[in-house]
Design a protein around this motif. Structure first.
Motif, short mmCIF file in Angstrom:
data_model
loop_
_atom_site.label_atom_id
_atom_site.label_comp_id
_atom_site.label_asym_id
_atom_site.label_seq_id
_atom_site.Cartn_x
_atom_site.Cartn_y
_atom_site.Cartn_z
N UNK A 103 22.14 5.51 58.67
CA UNK A 103 22.45 6.73 57.94
C UNK A 103 23.60 7.48 58.60
N UNK A 104 24.32 8.25 57.80
CA UNK A 104 25.47 9.00 58.32
C UNK A 104 25.05 10.02 59.36
N UNK A 105 23.83 10.53 59.23
CA UNK A 105 23.38 11.57 60.16
C UNK A 105 22.79 11.01 61.46
N UNK A 106 22.82 9.70 61.64
CA UNK A 106 22.22 9.09 62.82
C UNK A 106 23.28 8.69 63.84
N UNK A 107 22.94 8.90 65.12
CA UNK A 107 23.82 8.48 66.21
C UNK A 107 23.54 7.05 66.63
N UNK A 108 22.30 6.61 66.44
CA UNK A 108 21.91 5.27 66.87
C UNK A 108 20.60 4.89 66.19
N UNK A 150 14.29 2.48 64.85
CA UNK A 150 13.98 3.89 64.59
C UNK A 150 15.25 4.72 64.69
N UNK A 151 15.58 5.52 63.67
CA UNK A 151 16.82 6.31 63.72
C UNK A 151 16.75 7.43 64.75
N UNK A 152 17.88 7.66 65.41
CA UNK A 152 18.02 8.78 66.34
C UNK A 152 19.07 9.72 65.76
N UNK A 153 18.66 10.85 65.21
CA UNK A 153 19.61 11.76 64.56
C UNK A 153 20.66 12.30 65.53
N UNK A 154 21.84 12.56 65.00
CA UNK A 154 22.91 13.13 65.81
C UNK A 154 22.52 14.49 66.36
N UNK A 155 21.61 15.16 65.67
CA UNK A 155 21.17 16.47 66.13
C UNK A 155 20.55 16.44 67.51
N UNK A 156 19.92 15.34 67.87
CA UNK A 156 19.33 15.22 69.21
C UNK A 156 20.43 15.12 70.27
N UNK A 157 21.51 14.45 69.93
CA UNK A 157 22.66 14.39 70.85
C UNK A 157 23.28 15.77 70.97
N UNK A 207 26.11 4.20 66.22
CA UNK A 207 27.09 4.61 65.21
C UNK A 207 28.46 4.69 65.86
N UNK A 208 29.50 4.60 65.05
CA UNK A 208 30.86 4.70 65.57
C UNK A 208 31.06 6.07 66.22
N UNK A 209 31.63 6.03 67.43
CA UNK A 209 31.86 7.27 68.17
C UNK A 209 30.71 7.65 69.09
N UNK A 210 29.63 6.87 69.04
CA UNK A 210 28.45 7.16 69.87
C UNK A 210 28.12 5.98 70.80
N UNK A 211 29.07 5.05 70.95
CA UNK A 211 28.83 3.88 71.77
C UNK A 211 28.72 4.27 73.25
#
Length: 221
Positions: free
Chosen positions: A2-7, A12-19, A203-207
């Motif tokens: 999903x677009x809102x996920x960092x990884x 299990x999705x890890x939302x960008x909000x946690x980052x 996700x791209x940019x979160x490697x």
């Protein structure tokens, strides 16, 4: 993904909000630097923070498997993955600073400072380590300079020639076991982490900041 996920961690999705929450908890430095340099540093900081959050999520899942995790869902990074059923889990005002675990490397140190799940897993792994009696005595025998009596220290005694200058083995045995168990637990933690990371998709940019596939990578721990 999903677009809102960092990884994705084991699916299990890890939302960008946690980052983002971690980035707010650990403020940026060098804000006065040149815009281009600051932008690069922020990209790396985001990737660095993602690694910390991923360790938190991996530890949460490991705690679930080991039935150490409480039922409360994570609402913010600091509280995410609180393995509260562990008798050794740190309270919020007892959380170790990154400096206290700095020998583990910056990413793991910050993960342990912010993630109750990571701390609980590490402590559980330490408790599981069996230290043979031979290893304990061998450590005592090879590190005699660490077990000099106060009087021997004062007069500068040679610990490898006069055994009477040493604290009795029985007196220091438990402390040695604790130290060896701690070291073995950390090795077990890193072994677990190396294997667990294999199931992570970014996700791209979160490697990983050391991933050579992005142009401004750097490999620091």
């Amino acid at each position: 993904m999903r677009e809102e996920d960092a990884a994705k961690v084991q699916g299990r999705p890890v939302p960008k909000g946690r980052v983002d929450a971690l980035l707010e908890a650990v403020p940026a430095r060098d804000r006065e630097s040149q815009p281009e340099a600051f932008a690069r540093a922020e990209r790396q900081r985001r990737r660095w923070a993602t690694q910390v959050v991923v360790i938190d999520e991996l530890a949460r899942q490991a705690c679930e498997i080991r039935e150490l995790l409480n039922s409360a869902p994570p609402s913010a990074f600091r509280g995410a993955g609180n393995c509260a059923t562990s008798p050794h889990a740190a309270a919020p005002d007892e959380q170790p600073t990154p400096q206290a675990v700095a020998d583990l490397g910056s990413i793991v140190a910050v993960a342990l400072a912010h993630s109750p799940a990571a701390r609980t897993l590490l402590e559980q792994l330490e408790q599981e380590q069996l230290i043979p009696e031979e290893a304990v005595y061998d450590y005592y025998d090879r590190n005699r300079d660490r077990f000099l009596t106060p009087a021997a220290l004062t007069r500068g005694a040679d610990p490898f020639h006069e055994t009477s200058d040493l604290l009795p083995y029985e007196q220091v045995r438990e402390a040695i076991i604790a130290e060896l168990r701690r070291a073995a637990g950390r090795r077990a933690f890193f072994g677990w982490l190396d294997q667990a990371r294999a199931g992570v998709v970014y996700a791209h940019g979160y490697e990983h900041p050391g991933d050579p596939s992005h142009p401004d990578h750097e490999h620091r721990h």
